[in-house]
Design a protein around this motif. Structure first.
Motif, PDB file in Angstrom:
ATOM      1  N   GLU A   9       0.757  -1.532  -0.127  1.00 38.06           N
ATOM      2  CA  GLU A   9       0.144  -0.212   0.304  1.00 38.06           C
ATOM      3  C   GLU A   9       0.814   1.204   0.038  1.00 38.06           C
ATOM      4  OE1 GLU A   9      -3.384   1.623   2.428  1.00 38.06           O
ATOM      5  OE2 GLU A   9      -2.276   0.149   3.546  1.00 38.06           O
ATOM      6  N   LYS A  10       2.348   1.344   0.756  1.00 36.30           N
ATOM      7  CA  LYS A  10       2.846   2.279   0.381  1.00 36.30           C
ATOM      8  C   LYS A  10       2.998   2.704  -0.822  1.00 36.30           C
ATOM      9  CE  LYS A  10       7.526   3.735   2.989  1.00 36.30           C
ATOM     10  NZ  LYS A  10       8.203   3.771   3.686  1.00 36.30           N
ATOM     11  N   GLU A  11       3.528   1.202  -1.500  1.00 35.13           N
ATOM     12  CA  GLU A  11       4.533   1.710  -1.921  1.00 35.13           C
ATOM     13  C   GLU A  11       3.140   2.306  -3.737  1.00 35.13           C
ATOM     14  OE1 GLU A  11       7.997  -2.068  -3.112  1.00 35.13           O
ATOM     15  OE2 GLU A  11       5.753  -2.453  -2.749  1.00 35.13           O
ATOM     16  N   LEU A  16       1.264   7.046  -6.445  1.00 36.19           N
ATOM     17  CA  LEU A  16       0.046   7.466  -6.189  1.00 36.19           C
ATOM     18  C   LEU A  16       0.487   9.545  -6.454  1.00 36.19           C
ATOM     19  CD1 LEU A  16      -2.958   8.380  -7.468  1.00 36.19           C
ATOM     20  CD2 LEU A  16      -3.169   7.560  -5.151  1.00 36.19           C
ATOM     21  N   LEU A  17       0.966   9.358  -5.710  1.00 36.05           N
ATOM     22  CA  LEU A  17       1.378  11.052  -4.860  1.00 36.05           C
ATOM     23  C   LEU A  17       2.514  10.933  -5.965  1.00 36.05           C
ATOM     24  CD1 LEU A  17       0.823  12.920  -2.676  1.00 36.05           C
ATOM     25  CD2 LEU A  17       3.285  11.705  -1.905  1.00 36.05           C
ATOM     26  N   MET A  18       3.624  10.803  -6.698  1.00 38.24           N
ATOM     27  CA  MET A  18       4.371  10.922  -7.676  1.00 38.24           C
ATOM     28  C   MET A  18       3.809  11.756  -8.716  1.00 38.24           C
ATOM     29  SD  MET A  18       6.961  11.124  -5.743  1.00 38.24           S
ATOM     30  CE  MET A  18       6.456  11.145  -4.589  1.00 38.24           C
ATOM     31  N   GLN A  59      -1.762  13.176   3.368  1.00 37.82           N
ATOM     32  CA  GLN A  59      -2.118  13.407   4.403  1.00 37.82           C
ATOM     33  C   GLN A  59      -2.168  11.869   4.935  1.00 37.82           C
ATOM     34  OE1 GLN A  59      -2.160  15.768   5.947  1.00 37.82           O
ATOM     35  NE2 GLN A  59      -2.191  17.626   5.268  1.00 37.82           N
ATOM     36  N   ALA A  60      -2.435  11.177   3.869  1.00 37.89           N
ATOM     37  CA  ALA A  60      -2.871  10.373   3.993  1.00 37.89           C
ATOM     38  C   ALA A  60      -1.990   9.332   4.527  1.00 37.89           C
ATOM     39  CB  ALA A  60      -3.348   8.856   3.647  1.00 37.89           C
ATOM     40  N   MET A  61      -0.476   9.576   3.576  1.00 37.50           N
ATOM     41  CA  MET A  61       0.563   8.853   3.816  1.00 37.50           C
ATOM     42  C   MET A  61       2.074   9.775   5.161  1.00 37.50           C
ATOM     43  SD  MET A  61       2.240   8.882   0.181  1.00 37.50           S
ATOM     44  CE  MET A  61       3.712   7.749   0.458  1.00 37.50           C
ATOM     45  N   TRP A  66       4.443   7.137   6.905  1.00 38.47           N
ATOM     46  CA  TRP A  66       5.321   7.274   5.247  1.00 38.47           C
ATOM     47  C   TRP A  66       5.685   8.611   4.080  1.00 38.47           C
ATOM     48  CZ3 TRP A  66       0.438   3.870   3.058  1.00 38.47           C
ATOM     49  CH2 TRP A  66       0.456   2.768   3.929  1.00 38.47           C
ATOM     50  N   TYR A  67       4.800   9.219   4.913  1.00 35.65           N
ATOM     51  CA  TYR A  67       5.881  11.025   4.497  1.00 35.65           C
ATOM     52  C   TYR A  67       6.345  11.505   5.992  1.00 35.65           C
ATOM     53  CZ  TYR A  67       6.566  13.632   0.673  1.00 35.65           C
ATOM     54  OH  TYR A  67       7.728  14.709  -0.523  1.00 35.65           O
TER      55      TYR A  67
END
Length: 92
Positions: A9-11, A16-18, A59-61, A66-67
């Motif tokens: 999920e992190k990957e 998605l963020l990138m 925000q979720a990450m 994770w960020y």
């Protein structure tokens, strides 16, 4: 039988963020290079939507750790404000 790669999920969220960042950048380019007001307005709305999506993913990450965001030192913030104010004054 071929092995299929599975992503965490992190990957997936990082990808998605990138992607959202790249799309926002493409919209910005389109907006600044367009001479058509209607097209600019459509692109600006699309960019706004992408930026909202990007913020939601970030925000979720961030909530999951994770960020992580490093807080800027107060001195650095004041320096940036000073440079911005100076540039703003020079442009007047």
């Amino acid at each position: 039988m071929a092995h299929q790669a599975s992503f965490t999920e992190k990957e997936l969220m990082n990808d998605l963020l990138m992607s959202e960042k790249q799309v926002a950048s493409a919209y910005t380019t389109g907006i600044t290079e367009s001479s058509c007001t209607n097209l600019r307005n459509v692109l600006m709305q699309c960019e706004h939507n992408v930026l909202c999506n990007q913020e939601s993913v970030f925000q979720a990450m961030n909530q999951r750790g994770w960020y992580a965001v490093k807080k800027a030192a107060s001195q650095d913030v004041q320096s940036a404000k000073g440079k911005f104010n100076q540039m703003q004054h020079e442009l007047r």
